[in-house]
Design an enzyme around this catalytic site. Structure first.
Site, mmCIF file in Angstrom:
data_model
loop_
_atom_site.group_PDB
_atom_site.id
_atom_site.type_symbol
_atom_site.label_atom_id
_atom_site.label_comp_id
_atom_site.label_asym_id
_atom_site.label_seq_id
_atom_site.Cartn_x
_atom_site.Cartn_y
_atom_site.Cartn_z
ATOM 1 N N ASP A 1 -22.289 1.162 -2.615
ATOM 2 C CA ASP A 1 -20.930 1.595 -2.956
ATOM 3 C C ASP A 1 -20.275 0.638 -3.948
ATOM 4 O O ASP A 1 -19.656 1.052 -4.928
ATOM 5 C CB ASP A 1 -20.062 1.671 -1.690
ATOM 6 C CG ASP A 1 -20.634 2.633 -0.674
ATOM 7 O OD1 ASP A 1 -21.661 3.268 -0.973
ATOM 8 O OD2 ASP A 1 -20.059 2.738 0.422
ATOM 9 N N GLY B 1 -11.829 8.089 5.097
ATOM 10 C CA GLY B 1 -12.970 8.436 5.951
ATOM 11 C C GLY B 1 -13.742 9.637 5.453
ATOM 12 O O GLY B 1 -14.370 10.355 6.222
ATOM 13 N N GLU C 1 -16.728 -6.917 2.425
ATOM 14 C CA GLU C 1 -16.784 -5.856 3.448
ATOM 15 C C GLU C 1 -17.507 -6.353 4.713
ATOM 16 O O GLU C 1 -17.170 -5.967 5.826
ATOM 17 C CB GLU C 1 -17.467 -4.615 2.868
ATOM 18 C CG GLU C 1 -17.566 -3.488 3.855
ATOM 19 C CD GLU C 1 -17.110 -2.138 3.347
ATOM 20 O OE1 GLU C 1 -16.625 -2.023 2.204
ATOM 21 O OE2 GLU C 1 -17.237 -1.173 4.125
ATOM 22 N N SER D 1 -16.305 6.369 -0.139
ATOM 23 C CA SER D 1 -16.132 4.927 -0.217
ATOM 24 C C SER D 1 -14.802 4.459 -0.799
ATOM 25 O O SER D 1 -14.744 3.772 -1.829
ATOM 26 C CB SER D 1 -17.293 4.254 -0.966
ATOM 27 O OG SER D 1 -17.323 2.903 -0.559
ATOM 28 N N SER E 1 0.871 -1.180 0.000
ATOM 29 C CA SER E 1 0.000 0.000 0.000
ATOM 30 C C SER E 1 0.905 1.226 0.000
ATOM 31 O O SER E 1 1.603 1.492 0.991
ATOM 32 C CB SER E 1 -0.888 0.004 1.245
ATOM 33 O OG SER E 1 -1.381 1.314 1.442
HETATM 34 C C1 GLA Z 1 -21.852 3.470 3.416
HETATM 35 C C2 GLA Z 1 -22.242 2.039 3.051
HETATM 36 C C3 GLA Z 1 -23.388 2.020 2.036
HETATM 37 C C4 GLA Z 1 -24.544 2.912 2.453
HETATM 38 C C5 GLA Z 1 -24.041 4.276 2.899
HETATM 39 C C6 GLA Z 1 -25.132 5.126 3.477
HETATM 40 O O1 GLA Z 1 -21.279 4.132 2.340
HETATM 41 O O2 GLA Z 1 -21.147 1.334 2.524
HETATM 42 O O3 GLA Z 1 -23.814 0.699 1.833
HETATM 43 O O4 GLA Z 1 -25.325 2.304 3.443
HETATM 44 O O5 GLA Z 1 -23.005 4.190 3.859
HETATM 45 O O6 GLA Z 1 -26.110 5.390 2.528
#
Ligand code: GLA
Length: 387
Positions: A170, A120, A158, A124, A68
């Site tokens: 996501d 964060g 995940e 995503s 990484s």
């Molecule tokens: C994160 C999760 C998603 C979704 C969002 C909120 O990104 O990975 O699956 O639930 O939060 O909408």
């Protein structure tokens, strides 16, 4: 070639003296439909031009070597030794583990990766890490999974090692995104449509509160659990499959005394958010951005007051945006507890919006926020090697 892709490729070649295959795996935005993907609702995400770049090649051994570049950390494991670890290692190993669970014969490989999604931030980065590796392994092992199947594999990944009980949004956006389009995804049936993103005169601007959220903290799963608890109580009286079968908020009100307050509030938010996302899809098709923007504010209000996944910093950013006449919609984006707000801002007001927000936010919290003008992108794909 994108500079991060070039860096990743160079590092790989210098480390392993071979040429890798390269991939780009995007992060995502979500226009509306928050916390409803795991509640059979509708979501409107798009893949974006920030993400994770992978360089990967078989190495003819029984070992997997990851580097990484962002964490400046190596990870070497034997194929028979893939197990739960911590941090970024959990995300890549969990993807490998999902291929093993499918019965695939994994071959040893080398892999270098790096990205430009701030950690964060609610864009995503985790789905981007998972998606890039899953796509690469699918090609390398000739597994023949299609993009939707890969998205589901990444979602399971995940859930498994990182233990975040996420919905499908996501990973789906990461695999199925299309440049210049947003997706309207029905998370019950997985049916989806692409809407061209016509933002005549406006752009999407993300403002990063720099408050670090980690979904793995457990709060994400707690909200999901509240929804499941509420639904199972409602199901004892109503014959429904999920919240979206409740089309009138009044139908929930009868349960106010039977459901703990926090659970009730989550249920209320979900019912309202599913209705908002459906309405928002119609408005977007009619190019009615002004009304669309109002729904974004309503989503934020619900996420903050009912679902309780906002924080002081995000509420401040949205409140500030609501006072700016160049902003037509603003809300927190993604899992919450920090990360970014998503804002629709008139082109001529973007500079002023960013400057004023930055100044006021710094004054209030002594944190320097960051702003990104977002462009949509395709889902995970190979990068042509031009070096
Ligand atoms: C994160 C999760 C998603 C979704 C969002 C909120 O990104 O990975 O699956 O639930 O939060 O909408």
């Amino acid at each position: 070639m994108n500079p991060i892709a070039a860096t990743v490729s160079k590092y790989f070649t210098e480390s392993f003296s071979t040429r890798p295959a390269l991939y780009f795996s995007p992060g995502r935005i979500n226009l509306i439909g928050e916390r409803v993907d795991y509640n059979d609702g509708f979501v409107m995400p798009a893949a974006i031009n920030k993400g994770v770049y992978y360089a990967i090649a078989e190495n003819g051994t029984n070992e997997i070597h990851f580097y990484s570049m962002d964490f400046e950390e190596w990870l070497s494991v034997g194929i028979d030794d893939v197990k739960k670890m911590t941090g970024w290692k959990n995300y890549v190993l969990s993807v490998v583990n999902e291929f093993l669970l499918l019965g695939c014969k994994i071959k040893g490989f080398n892999c270098v990766f790096a990205g430009d999604i701030p950690r964060g931030s609610g864009m995503s980065s985790s789905a981007a890490v998972e998606g890039g590796l899953a796509f690469a392994l699918n090609e390398m092992l000739n597994t023949g999974l299609n993009r939707a199947e890969l998205a589901l594999l990444c979602q399971r990944a995940e859930h498994n090692f990182p233990n975040v009980n996420c919905g499908i949004m996501d990973q789906f956006a990461n695999m199925m995104g299309k440049k210049d389009n947003v997706l309207l995804l029905d998370c019950r049936s997985m049916e989806h449509q692409y809407f061209p993103l016509h933002l005549e005169g406006y752009k999407i601007v993300l403002v990063n509160s720099k408050v670090h959220h980690t979904l793995a903290s457990g709060e994400y799963n707690i909200r999901r659990q509240r929804c499941e608890d509420g639904l199972s109580i409602i199901k004892t009286k109503l014959s429904i499959q999920s919240f979206r079968d409740i089309t009138r908020v009044e139908d929930l009100q009868g349960y106010k005394n039977n459901i703990p307050e926090k659970v009730y509030n989550c249920c209320l938010f979900v019912i309202e958010e599913i209705a908002r996302a459906k309405k928002a899809a119609e408005l977007l098709q009619q190019d009615n951005l002004i009304e669309f923007g109002k729904l974004m504010y309503a989503t934020h209000e619900g996420l903050s007051k009912l679902y309780e996944v906002s924080c002081e910093e995000l509420d401040f950013l949205v409140e500030l945006a609501s006072q700016n006449s160049n902003v037509i919609g603003s809300r927190l984006m993604g899992g919450g507890f920090g990360g970014c707000t998503i804002n629709i801002v008139a082109n001529e007001g973007i500079d002023q919006f960013i400057q004023e927000t930055s100044k006021a936010y710094q004054k209030r919290f002594t944190i320097i926020p960051e702003a990104y003008i977002v462009e949509t992108a395709n889902g995970t794909e190979p990068i042509a090697v031009t070096l």
